[in-house]
Design a protein around this motif. Structure first.
Motif, PDB file in Angstrom:
ATOM      1  N   ILE A  86       0.829  -1.201   0.000  1.00  0.00           N
ATOM      2  CA  ILE A  86       0.000   0.000   0.000  1.00  0.00           C
ATOM      3  C   ILE A  86       0.865   1.253   0.000  1.00  0.00           C
ATOM      4  CG2 ILE A  86      -1.679   1.326   1.349  1.00  0.00           C
ATOM      5  CD1 ILE A  86      -2.793  -1.404   2.310  1.00  0.00           C
ATOM      6  N   SER A  87       1.874   1.294   0.862  1.00  0.00           N
ATOM      7  CA  SER A  87       2.739   2.478   0.903  1.00  0.00           C
ATOM      8  C   SER A  87       3.602   2.599  -0.344  1.00  0.00           C
ATOM      9  CB  SER A  87       3.590   2.499   2.169  1.00  0.00           C
ATOM     10  OG  SER A  87       4.180   1.271   2.410  1.00  0.00           O
ATOM     11  N   ALA A  88       3.979   1.479  -0.946  1.00  0.00           N
ATOM     12  CA  ALA A  88       4.747   1.542  -2.197  1.00  0.00           C
ATOM     13  C   ALA A  88       3.894   2.122  -3.322  1.00  0.00           C
ATOM     14  CB  ALA A  88       5.249   0.162  -2.575  1.00  0.00           C
ATOM     15  N   MET A  89       2.645   1.708  -3.403  1.00  0.00           N
ATOM     16  CA  MET A  89       1.757   2.235  -4.440  1.00  0.00           C
ATOM     17  C   MET A  89       1.425   3.700  -4.189  1.00  0.00           C
ATOM     18  SD  MET A  89       1.369  -0.141  -6.627  1.00  0.00           S
ATOM     19  CE  MET A  89      -0.026   0.319  -7.619  1.00  0.00           C
ATOM     20  N   ASP A  90       1.241   4.079  -2.942  1.00  0.00           N
ATOM     21  CA  ASP A  90       0.963   5.475  -2.617  1.00  0.00           C
ATOM     22  C   ASP A  90       2.172   6.368  -2.887  1.00  0.00           C
ATOM     23  OD1 ASP A  90      -1.655   4.984  -1.857  1.00  0.00           O
ATOM     24  OD2 ASP A  90      -1.158   4.754   0.267  1.00  0.00           O
ATOM     25  N   GLY A  91       3.367   5.817  -2.788  1.00  0.00           N
ATOM     26  CA  GLY A  91       4.582   6.601  -2.966  1.00  0.00           C
ATOM     27  C   GLY A  91       5.060   6.738  -4.393  1.00  0.00           C
ATOM     28  N   LEU A  92       4.366   6.134  -5.331  1.00  0.00           N
ATOM     29  CA  LEU A  92       4.772   6.229  -6.732  1.00  0.00           C
ATOM     30  C   LEU A  92       4.578   7.652  -7.259  1.00  0.00           C
ATOM     31  CD1 LEU A  92       3.175   2.977  -8.220  1.00  0.00           C
ATOM     32  CD2 LEU A  92       5.595   3.420  -7.839  1.00  0.00           C
ATOM     33  N   PRO A  93       5.412   8.061  -8.213  1.00  0.00           N
ATOM     34  CA  PRO A  93       5.200   9.372  -8.843  1.00  0.00           C
ATOM     35  C   PRO A  93       3.870   9.392  -9.603  1.00  0.00           C
ATOM     36  CG  PRO A  93       7.361   8.488  -9.397  1.00  0.00           C
ATOM     37  CD  PRO A  93       6.623   7.408  -8.683  1.00  0.00           C
ATOM     38  N   LYS A  94       3.324  10.586  -9.772  1.00  0.00           N
ATOM     39  CA  LYS A  94       2.021  10.746 -10.414  1.00  0.00           C
ATOM     40  C   LYS A  94       2.007  10.171 -11.833  1.00  0.00           C
ATOM     41  CE  LYS A  94      -0.686  14.301  -9.616  1.00  0.00           C
ATOM     42  NZ  LYS A  94      -1.317  15.635  -9.621  1.00  0.00           N
TER      43      LYS A  94
ATOM     44  N   LEU B 141     -10.909   5.033 -16.362  1.00  0.00           N
ATOM     45  CA  LEU B 141     -11.092   6.459 -16.597  1.00  0.00           C
ATOM     46  C   LEU B 141     -11.286   7.215 -15.280  1.00  0.00           C
ATOM     47  CD1 LEU B 141     -11.347   8.648 -18.709  1.00  0.00           C
ATOM     48  CD2 LEU B 141     -13.774   8.139 -18.848  1.00  0.00           C
ATOM     49  N   ILE B 142     -12.050   6.635 -14.386  1.00  0.00           N
ATOM     50  CA  ILE B 142     -12.253   7.239 -13.059  1.00  0.00           C
ATOM     51  C   ILE B 142     -10.926   7.307 -12.313  1.00  0.00           C
ATOM     52  CG2 ILE B 142     -13.379   6.920 -10.821  1.00  0.00           C
ATOM     53  CD1 ILE B 142     -15.727   5.672 -12.411  1.00  0.00           C
ATOM     54  N   ASP B 143     -10.118   6.256 -12.427  1.00  0.00           N
ATOM     55  CA  ASP B 143      -8.813   6.247 -11.758  1.00  0.00           C
ATOM     56  C   ASP B 143      -7.902   7.352 -12.281  1.00  0.00           C
ATOM     57  OD1 ASP B 143      -9.484   4.154 -10.146  1.00  0.00           O
ATOM     58  OD2 ASP B 143      -8.477   2.628 -11.353  1.00  0.00           O
ATOM     59  N   ILE B 144      -7.856   7.529 -13.586  1.00  0.00           N
ATOM     60  CA  ILE B 144      -6.992   8.566 -14.164  1.00  0.00           C
ATOM     61  C   ILE B 144      -7.431   9.947 -13.695  1.00  0.00           C
ATOM     62  CG2 ILE B 144      -6.325   9.708 -16.320  1.00  0.00           C
ATOM     63  CD1 ILE B 144      -6.201   6.956 -17.612  1.00  0.00           C
ATOM     64  N   ILE B 145      -8.727  10.200 -13.697  1.00  0.00           N
ATOM     65  CA  ILE B 145      -9.236  11.498 -13.251  1.00  0.00           C
ATOM     66  C   ILE B 145      -8.905  11.727 -11.780  1.00  0.00           C
ATOM     67  CG2 ILE B 145     -11.348  12.816 -12.818  1.00  0.00           C
ATOM     68  CD1 ILE B 145     -12.469  11.476 -15.395  1.00  0.00           C
TER      69      ILE B 145
ATOM     70  N   ILE C  24      -6.491  10.370  -9.999  1.00  0.00           N
ATOM     71  CA  ILE C  24      -5.047  10.519  -9.815  1.00  0.00           C
ATOM     72  C   ILE C  24      -4.608  11.922 -10.201  1.00  0.00           C
ATOM     73  CG2 ILE C  24      -2.794   9.770 -10.660  1.00  0.00           C
ATOM     74  CD1 ILE C  24      -3.979   6.924 -10.837  1.00  0.00           C
ATOM     75  N   ILE C  25      -5.160  12.453 -11.278  1.00  0.00           N
ATOM     76  CA  ILE C  25      -4.797  13.808 -11.699  1.00  0.00           C
ATOM     77  C   ILE C  25      -5.246  14.831 -10.659  1.00  0.00           C
ATOM     78  CG2 ILE C  25      -5.310  15.602 -13.407  1.00  0.00           C
ATOM     79  CD1 ILE C  25      -5.341  13.344 -15.514  1.00  0.00           C
ATOM     80  N   ILE C  26      -6.450  14.648 -10.125  1.00  0.00           N
ATOM     81  CA  ILE C  26      -6.991  15.623  -9.177  1.00  0.00           C
ATOM     82  C   ILE C  26      -6.432  15.429  -7.764  1.00  0.00           C
ATOM     83  CG2 ILE C  26      -9.115  16.380  -8.028  1.00  0.00           C
ATOM     84  CD1 ILE C  26     -10.564  15.776 -10.673  1.00  0.00           C
ATOM     85  N   ASN C  27      -6.465  14.188  -7.257  1.00  0.00           N
ATOM     86  CA  ASN C  27      -6.131  13.929  -5.846  1.00  0.00           C
ATOM     87  C   ASN C  27      -4.804  13.219  -5.627  1.00  0.00           C
ATOM     88  OD1 ASN C  27      -8.645  14.942  -5.138  1.00  0.00           O
ATOM     89  ND2 ASN C  27      -9.607  12.941  -5.245  1.00  0.00           N
ATOM     90  N   ASP C  28      -4.147  12.788  -6.677  1.00  0.00           N
ATOM     91  CA  ASP C  28      -2.894  12.030  -6.605  1.00  0.00           C
ATOM     92  C   ASP C  28      -3.085  10.662  -5.957  1.00  0.00           C
ATOM     93  OD1 ASP C  28      -0.190  11.802  -7.273  1.00  0.00           O
ATOM     94  OD2 ASP C  28       0.418  12.314  -5.243  1.00  0.00           O
ATOM     95  N   ARG C  29      -4.307  10.137  -5.986  1.00  0.00           N
ATOM     96  CA  ARG C  29      -4.590   8.777  -5.521  1.00  0.00           C
ATOM     97  C   ARG C  29      -5.871   8.286  -6.165  1.00  0.00           C
ATOM     98  NH1 ARG C  29      -6.138   9.021   0.755  1.00  0.00           N
ATOM     99  NH2 ARG C  29      -7.127   7.084   0.157  1.00  0.00           N
ATOM    100  N   VAL C  30      -6.047   6.982  -6.195  1.00  0.00           N
ATOM    101  CA  VAL C  30      -7.251   6.421  -6.797  1.00  0.00           C
ATOM    102  C   VAL C  30      -8.426   6.525  -5.830  1.00  0.00           C
ATOM    103  CG1 VAL C  30      -6.044   4.832  -8.325  1.00  0.00           C
ATOM    104  CG2 VAL C  30      -6.685   4.062  -6.064  1.00  0.00           C
TER     105      VAL C  30
END
Length: 77
Positions: free
Chosen positions: A5-13, A61-65, A67-73
């Protein structure tokens, strides 16, 4: 589980967006399942399994939006 979880959260945008494209989005679906398992959220576990089965056509598509807005899914917390 916490390390995944922390590895996925720490990835670049940019990497997060690449992982959200169709057919690679399964990684984020597994992330949701693991996150729900880690927090022992029964509703989240059931919803994650349903999304793995039926959510593939539109969830990327929801995930991409998100990530762009909140930097997370998007997910239940």
């Amino acid at each position: 589980m916490k390390s995944f979880i922390s590895a996925m959260d720490g990835l670049p945008k940019v990497v997060k967006i690449i992982l959200a494209i169709p057919f690679l989005d399964i990684i984020w679906m597994v992330y949701r399942l693991i996150r729900s398992l880690d927090s022992k959220n029964t509703l989240g576990i059931v919803l994650a399994i349903v999304l793995i089965i039926f959510g593939i056509p539109f969830l990327w598509l929801i995930d991409i939006i998100c990530i762009i807005i909140n930097d997370r899914v998007w997910w239940l917390d």
